[in-house]
Write an enzyme that holds these catalytic residues in place. Structure first.
Site, mmCIF file in Angstrom:
data_model
loop_
_atom_site.group_PDB
_atom_site.id
_atom_site.type_symbol
_atom_site.label_atom_id
_atom_site.label_comp_id
_atom_site.label_asym_id
_atom_site.label_seq_id
_atom_site.Cartn_x
_atom_site.Cartn_y
_atom_site.Cartn_z
ATOM 1 N N SER A 119 0.818 -1.205 0.000
ATOM 2 C CA SER A 119 0.000 0.000 0.000
ATOM 3 C C SER A 119 0.854 1.259 0.000
ATOM 4 O O SER A 119 1.963 1.269 0.561
ATOM 5 C CB SER A 119 -0.865 -0.004 1.266
ATOM 6 O OG SER A 119 -1.449 1.256 1.464
ATOM 7 N N TYR A 143 -1.673 0.140 10.263
ATOM 8 C CA TYR A 143 -1.973 -0.496 8.977
ATOM 9 C C TYR A 143 -0.777 -0.373 8.018
ATOM 10 O O TYR A 143 -0.287 -1.368 7.474
ATOM 11 C CB TYR A 143 -3.226 0.117 8.339
ATOM 12 C CG TYR A 143 -3.383 -0.297 6.901
ATOM 13 C CD1 TYR A 143 -3.700 -1.610 6.579
ATOM 14 C CD2 TYR A 143 -3.166 0.604 5.859
ATOM 15 C CE1 TYR A 143 -3.802 -2.015 5.251
ATOM 16 C CE2 TYR A 143 -3.261 0.212 4.538
ATOM 17 C CZ TYR A 143 -3.584 -1.093 4.242
ATOM 18 O OH TYR A 143 -3.663 -1.495 2.933
ATOM 19 N N LYS A 147 2.017 -3.273 6.418
ATOM 20 C CA LYS A 147 2.323 -3.470 4.995
ATOM 21 C C LYS A 147 3.826 -3.337 4.739
ATOM 22 O O LYS A 147 4.401 -4.063 3.923
ATOM 23 C CB LYS A 147 1.529 -2.482 4.135
ATOM 24 C CG LYS A 147 0.044 -2.820 4.073
ATOM 25 C CD LYS A 147 -0.170 -4.146 3.365
ATOM 26 C CE LYS A 147 -1.596 -4.609 3.375
ATOM 27 N NZ LYS A 147 -1.782 -5.915 2.716
#
Ligand code: UDP
Length: 321
Positions: A119, A143, A147
């Site tokens: 991402s 988050y 990643k």
């Protein structure tokens, strides 16, 4: 050849799975069905499993052998930024342990080609016009951290085995390739605007005093059908290239502000989408737009669908529901 697609019942995963199938590739769907829809993957065999569980490598090993899996596209993950701040352990467990279990199963099964769904959240708040893959990654939420750690784990795995892998850093994915695969979760700008318009309620614009041309945040919106094609290109590339691990941005390379999206969606709907300016949302970079030089020169991929097409496809899918 069979490709296992984890997260295949999700919005992006199902677009990837169907595109692979169209290319004549067998797909093994892997999904815990916590957020995915069975209707998106009716035509594929399904392994229903939470990848973070201890038994996952064993279950995957058996499935890889049964279906003669040769490569894995790994999209299964939690992806809500706000939730990741509140539940960091859950996010690390799902996104990092889940990934480790998939890689373990692959190593034990001799499956050596891997496409990882990463991402642009890995970059954090880069103060550049176009962000290239060499930009220093400084994620600002759990988050994005999961990643980035995921990319590191993939890279480490390529160094300790025959694994070859590509990590794709998605920018703002929107639109739909076919109405039945549409994003049904109302968590991102385009679905939120659509829902507010349907309710006849003004949509919130988070801040109009950013240092951007119209004061609203600029992002790089990429059509999910284009994004799906990038996965197919990555798989083909892994067949012909022998570099162990590459990272590519997947974006359109052009910036659109929140108000640009509002206007494009208004055009697609044929009616004005009402908005109301609200305070800035915490952690929003003013501008996040991909440099797409690397993916275009190495994979020969570029986005072919613009913001108007993204919005038209999203409207069409909403009307079909
Ligand atoms: N945004 C907004 N109103 C909303 C949702 C999002 O103004 O109701 C803005 C948000 O601040 C960001 C852009 O739209 O600038 C895209 O947000 P989204 O959450 O879709 O993706 P992100 O860029 O955060 O990954």
């Amino acid at each position: 050849m069979t490709v296992a697609v984890t997260g295949a019942a999700g919005y992006i995963g199902s677009h990837v799975a169907h595109l692979l199938a169209e290319a004549g590739i067998h797909v093994l769907a892997v999904d815990d069905m916590s957020a995915g829809l069975g209707s998106r993957i009716e035509q594929f065999p399904l392994v229903e499993i939470d990848l973070a569980r201890d038994e996952a490598p064993g279950v995957l090993r058996a499935a890889f052998a049964q279906h003669q899996v040769r490569a894995v596209v790994h999209l299964a993950a939690r992806k809500a930024v706000g939730e990741s701040v509140e539940q960091p352990m859950r996010y690390y467990s799902q996104n990092v342990t889940g990934l480790a279990n998939v890689l373990t199963a692959m190593q034990q099964s001799g499956v050596d080609r891997f496409v990882f769904s990463s991402s642009a959240a890995t970059y954090g708040m880069p103060d550049v016009d176009l962000v290239s893959e060499d930009q220093r990654c400084e994620p600002i939420n759990p988050y994005g951290e999961t990643k980035l750690v995921g990319e590191w784990l993939v890279r480490a795995a390529t160094r300790s085995s025959d694994l070859r892998a590509v990590s794709l850093r998605y920018f703002n994915v929107a639109g739909t390739g076919r109405p039945e695969l549409a994003d049904t979760v109302v968590a991102n700008l385009v679905p939120i605007l659509l829902q507010r318009a349907a309710e006849g309620v003004p949509a919130a614009v988070f801040g109009d005093d950013y240092p951007t041309p119209d004061g609203t945040c600029v992002r790089d919106y990429v059509h999910v059908a284009d994004l799906a094609e990038a996965h197919v290109r990555a798989l083909t590339y892994l067949e012909r290239d022998d570099r162990p691990h590459d990272v590519f941005n997947v974006g359109s390379g052009t910036g659109a502000s929140v108000m640009d999206v509002v206007e494009a969606l208004s055009r697609a709907l044929g009616q004005e989408v009402a908005t109301v300016v609200e305070p800035r949302r915490a952690g929003d970079p003013p501008r996040l737009v991909a440099s797409v030089e690397r993916i275009s020169s190495v994979l020969g991929w570029h986005a072919t669908r613009d913001l108007d097409e993204i919005c038209r496809s999203a409207v069409e899918a909403a009307r079909a529901r």
